[in-house]
Design an enzyme around this catalytic site. Sequence first.
Site, short mmCIF file in Angstrom:
data_model
loop_
_atom_site.label_atom_id
_atom_site.label_comp_id
_atom_site.label_asym_id
_atom_site.label_seq_id
_atom_site.Cartn_x
_atom_site.Cartn_y
_atom_site.Cartn_z
N HIS A 17 -40.70 18.57 34.68
CA HIS A 17 -41.66 18.92 35.72
C HIS A 17 -41.05 20.02 36.59
CE1 HIS A 17 -43.86 18.59 39.51
NE2 HIS A 17 -44.84 18.03 38.81
N ASP A 19 -40.85 20.72 39.74
CA ASP A 19 -40.05 20.27 40.88
C ASP A 19 -38.75 19.62 40.43
OD1 ASP A 19 -42.03 21.13 42.65
OD2 ASP A 19 -43.06 19.21 42.61
N LYS A 20 -38.80 18.92 39.31
CA LYS A 20 -37.58 18.26 38.81
C LYS A 20 -36.60 19.26 38.20
CE LYS A 20 -37.82 14.53 40.42
NZ LYS A 20 -36.73 14.18 41.32
N GLU A 58 -26.83 26.71 51.88
CA GLU A 58 -25.54 26.87 52.53
C GLU A 58 -24.46 26.09 51.80
OE1 GLU A 58 -26.72 27.55 57.14
OE2 GLU A 58 -26.40 25.48 56.50
N LYS A 173 -46.01 13.80 33.10
CA LYS A 173 -46.21 12.89 34.24
C LYS A 173 -46.74 11.57 33.70
CE LYS A 173 -47.83 14.62 38.14
NZ LYS A 173 -48.74 15.24 39.14
N PHE A 238 -52.41 20.94 26.81
CA PHE A 238 -51.36 21.09 27.82
C PHE A 238 -50.17 21.76 27.13
CE2 PHE A 238 -48.50 18.44 30.94
CZ PHE A 238 -48.03 19.60 31.50
N ASP A 246 -46.80 25.96 36.81
CA ASP A 246 -46.91 25.59 38.22
C ASP A 246 -45.53 25.76 38.86
OD1 ASP A 246 -47.82 24.61 40.61
OD2 ASP A 246 -47.91 22.52 40.00
N ALA A 247 -45.47 26.37 40.03
CA ALA A 247 -44.18 26.61 40.67
C ALA A 247 -43.52 25.29 41.06
CB ALA A 247 -44.37 27.48 41.92
N ARG A 252 -39.56 17.98 46.44
CA ARG A 252 -40.98 17.69 46.63
C ARG A 252 -41.42 16.38 45.98
NH1 ARG A 252 -44.66 23.08 45.97
NH2 ARG A 252 -43.95 22.91 43.82
N LYS A 253 -40.52 15.64 45.39
CA LYS A 253 -40.90 14.41 44.70
C LYS A 253 -40.14 13.21 45.28
CE LYS A 253 -44.07 15.84 41.91
NZ LYS A 253 -44.42 16.97 42.81
N LYS A 273 -28.06 18.02 48.31
CA LYS A 273 -27.38 17.71 49.57
C LYS A 273 -26.11 16.92 49.30
CE LYS A 273 -31.70 17.53 52.21
NZ LYS A 273 -32.62 16.67 52.99
#
Length: 393
Positions: A17, A19-20, A58, A173, A238, A246-247, A252-253, A273
């Site tokens: 995906h 975002d992933k 950063e 998904k 698909f 899709d960007a 976001r998940k 992080k």
Amino acid sequence: MPRENYIFTSESVSEGHPDKVCDRISDAVLDAFIGQEPEARVACETFATTDRVVIGGEVGLNDKTKLDDYLGRVEQIARDCIKDIGYEQDKFHWNTCEVTNLLHAQSAHIAQGVDAEGDKDEGAGDQGIMFGYAVEDTPELMPAPIHYSHQVLKRLAEARKSGAEPTLGPDAKSQISLRYENGKPVEVMSIVLSTQHKHDTQTSDDIRAIVEPYIREVLPDGWITDATEWWVNPTGVFVIGGPDGDAGLTGRKIIVDTYGGAAPHGGGAFSGKDPTKVDRSAAYAARYLAKNVVAAGMAKRCTIQLSYAIGISKPLSIYADTYGTGEVHEEKIENAIAQVMDLTPRGIRTHLGLNRPIYERTAAYGHFGRAAEDDGGFSWEKTDLADALRRAV
């Protein structure tokens, strides 16, 4: 009293995906830095779209002379992630997409609130609230809808990467609706699965024929019934997927990453992080504590909330909710938690062994409900605190 009879739905997304893909790259960059310098400070964000990946954020190193060298490795790290996920599309290919690296040195104003000086304890990397959750739905003490949504996609990825299902693509998904009876999951009401595939001649029925055996393999016996509704690639073809379709963006998940909506979420994303950032480390600690509360038999279901302020080491508050299932009063659980675990940022990192390159593997299929690994991965899934909690109450 909590509801006993209801239907609850959760969704997951695959490693392919958009975002992933971004979460994976951000966590791979984190692992590269923390693997070289365990105290490295990293806040890495990734954006992906057609033929392009942009990486920013950063980085702080004690040995500043090595920063440029490490930054020079970032492009190849991104390409290796995309290759492993499986993208070799015309408009998103691991070897030809443009990778822009905008990572730079960490702000000194942020560092001053986190770094320990003299006798001063290391402070939290930001303010915020973090939640952990555990429930007796599964042996992993995870909510069943999100757990099995993850497992479906993980199994399909294994089949794709092994060559068993070469026409499946990386982007997918899943969504599972479970019926609960007397507080326990008993029946799948609906299964939604959309997966990228190779050929535009493949129909929804063709894709269902491929994926259904794997879905049945993953879900517990008897949960799929004649009444279960199946929605496989319900919009049809698909073929174009991933960042070309899709960007994508890091972070976001967050509901997919945690409990599928079955529990509160503090709002902070995890990927990219380093563990001085309590968005990540304290969320792991809260899951660890909630899971140990349930494993100790103190409740059948438990949420733990922790709160922090930037530059302050001790949590501002500890809150427990057992939803009426507790064998021990919540206030006693809160007091016990404060006794058995040091919840300062450094205390969490030390207790759970978080200053290690263990994060890339968390980027898909959930940060929770996974097996603790020998090298320290998913250490927050251990239940080794249960005895101490029982003694403390």
